[in-house]
Design an enzyme around this catalytic site. Structure first.
Site, PDB file in Angstrom:
ATOM      1  N   CYS A 290     -55.374 -24.052  37.284  1.00  0.00           N
ATOM      2  CA  CYS A 290     -54.755 -25.357  37.504  1.00  0.00           C
ATOM      3  C   CYS A 290     -53.379 -25.427  36.834  1.00  0.00           C
ATOM      4  CB  CYS A 290     -55.676 -26.459  36.974  1.00  0.00           C
ATOM      5  SG  CYS A 290     -55.185 -28.108  37.505  1.00  0.00           S
TER       6      CYS A 290
ATOM      7  N   ARG B 117     -47.993 -11.536  32.850  1.00  0.00           N
ATOM      8  CA  ARG B 117     -46.600 -11.098  32.840  1.00  0.00           C
ATOM      9  C   ARG B 117     -45.720 -11.807  33.869  1.00  0.00           C
ATOM     10  NH1 ARG B 117     -44.656  -6.720  33.778  1.00  0.00           N
ATOM     11  NH2 ARG B 117     -43.112  -6.630  32.084  1.00  0.00           N
TER      12      ARG B 117
ATOM     13  N   GLY C 238     -40.575   1.621  23.277  1.00  0.00           N
ATOM     14  CA  GLY C 238     -39.806   0.769  24.171  1.00  0.00           C
ATOM     15  C   GLY C 238     -39.269   1.416  25.424  1.00  0.00           C
TER      16      GLY C 238
ATOM     17  N   TYR D   9     -49.822  -4.253  28.832  1.00  0.00           N
ATOM     18  CA  TYR D   9     -49.675  -5.711  28.716  1.00  0.00           C
ATOM     19  C   TYR D   9     -50.308  -6.446  29.897  1.00  0.00           C
ATOM     20  CZ  TYR D   9     -46.470  -3.850  25.304  1.00  0.00           C
ATOM     21  OH  TYR D   9     -45.934  -3.121  24.275  1.00  0.00           O
TER      22      TYR D   9
END
Length: 418
Positions: A345, A315, A242, A374
């Site tokens: 779209c 993200r 983290g 990510y």
């Protein structure tokens, strides 16, 4: 204009320079992910050195970026792997990470995944609940095998990060309370097939404050002391991952300060530290290249429409995350604010909002920074869009590490059932 060096804002440098990125875009087309393998190795070594000579194992979190070549690079540096699915375990093995350096986490492990993990002989499985503990015990008995386990303890600490990636509060789905953990360890200790060898916590992702990590480590270290006093032979202290990175102007945690805070809490505990970084190692090592298709204006609003989209890099849409966007052309020209948007779209299909950019022409290349974590791993085929190619750059040399999907690849699992 702000002084980017003073603010530590990510910029293009080293392998990820304009010349190399323009070459990559020309050679492999866009949209495209490019990763600096030299920087990946540097970040891994930086974290390893921060802990000095202390017994430790870095288990790279595959969820950040699971490309086989990325994993293989880390395997050559003697990394382990933090996995949250059987697929990630298999990727780790294929890429050269030994089974005894693999840990398996996640709240929803299926029976066949547990069976295969036990058969492979990974280091341990992180337990997320009493029900899971009992399930693993039953499976291990059926297989006539010992199951090495760790228990994920929820310290109920606010990680001070985005709520979607906070995992250490009691309202989050992960882990068990300290009180429940004690009873589960006692149960496992008395089981004939369960072997509790580790203790684990992980409070969230993109952490930029050291205090919540230190407080969590103190709580879990105290629990470890009490368990060792009960003759429960814990060998591994898993501090999760983290550690955040700089996307804009965040002040990232210094690896040395991080290590010292952890080591201070572990005084008197002779346990091997396990660390599970993902974003820290690969985040700033990746760039997403996308080509300008056109510019348009709706009244006073400027849009730059590119060939990349939210299916490639979700993200910004999912977390309202910010990424530096740099044109690979002269940026000294007059700049004005624009939204960088894709062809999907959805009104939520954007890669950046209110970004200061010069006038751009069709074919100009934009580099979107800090996407090594990510980025591709969260991409999809929404709107029947094929996934990007991925390219590594090491010592200034480009090489393809995942070819671009074709339409035929996309429908291969469907066309035989028409």
């Amino acid at each position: 204009m702000k002084d980017t060096k003073a603010l530590n804002i990510p910029t293009l440098s080293g392998n990820l320079c304009n010349q190399n990125l323009l070459q990559a875009a020309q050679q492999f087309q866009t949209p495209l992910f490019v990763y600096d393998f030299n920087q990946i190795a540097q970040k891994y070594e930086q974290l390893k050195l921060a802990f000095g000579g202390r017994k430790m194992l870095i288990c790279y979190a595959l969820k950040a970026n699971s490309n086989l070549s990325v994993i293989k690079k880390l395997a050559t540096l003697e990394s382990g792997a933090d996995c949250v699915s059987l697929g990630e375990i298999k990727r780790s093995i294929i890429a050269g990470i030994p089974a005894y350096k693999i840990i398996y986490s996640g709240v929803g492990k299926q029976d066949y995944e547990i069976q295969e993990a036990l058969k492979i002989g990974i280091l341990f499985i992180n337990i997320e609940s009493k029900e899971e503990l009992l399930r693993i015990e039953k499976i291990a008995k059926t297989m006539n095998i010992n199951a090495r386990i760790s228990i994920r303890v929820n310290p109920d600490i606010n990680a001070q990060t985005h709520p979607y990636i906070s995992t250490g509060l009691k309202e989050n789905k992960f882990g068990v309370s300290i009180e429940e953990a004690k009873s589960l360890y006692l149960y496992a200790h008395n089981s004939k097939v369960l072997e509790p060898i580790g203790i684990h916590f992980h409070i969230g992702s993109q952490l930029t404050k050291l205090t919540p990590i230190e407080e969590s480590a103190q709580k879990i270290a105290s629990l470890a002391h009490s368990l060792l006093a009960l003759k429960i032979n814990l060998k591994f202290f898993d501090i999760g991952g983290g550690i955040g990175i700089t996307y804009n102007d965040e002040t990232a945690i210094n690896p040395y300060d991080y290590a010292q805070a952890i080591l201070e809490t572990l005084r008197g505990l002779d346990m091997t530290i396990i660390c599970e970084p993902g974003r820290f190692i690969v985040g700033n090592s990746g760039v997403f290249l996308t080509k300008v298709l056109l510019e348009k204006e709706n009244q006073d609003k400027r849009f730059i429409i590119v060939d990349g989209a939210m299916n490639d890099l979700i993200r910004p849409s999912l977390y309202n995350a910010y990424h530096q966007i740099i044109p690979l052309k002269d940026t000294k020209a007059h700049q004005s604010l624009a939204d960088v948007v894709g062809p999907i779209c959805e009104s939520g299909d954007y890669l950046g909002k209110n970004i200061a950019l010069p006038k751009l022409e069709r074919g100009d290349i934009l580099a979107i920074l800090s996407v090594g974590a990510y980025g591709f791993s969260m991409s999809s085929n929404y709107n029947t869009r094929t996934k990007c190619a991925e390219v590594a750059i090491e010592d200034g040399k480009l090489r393809l590490i995942r070819k671009r999907e074709s339409f035929e690849d996309l429908i291969a699992l469907e066309k035989d059932y028409l």
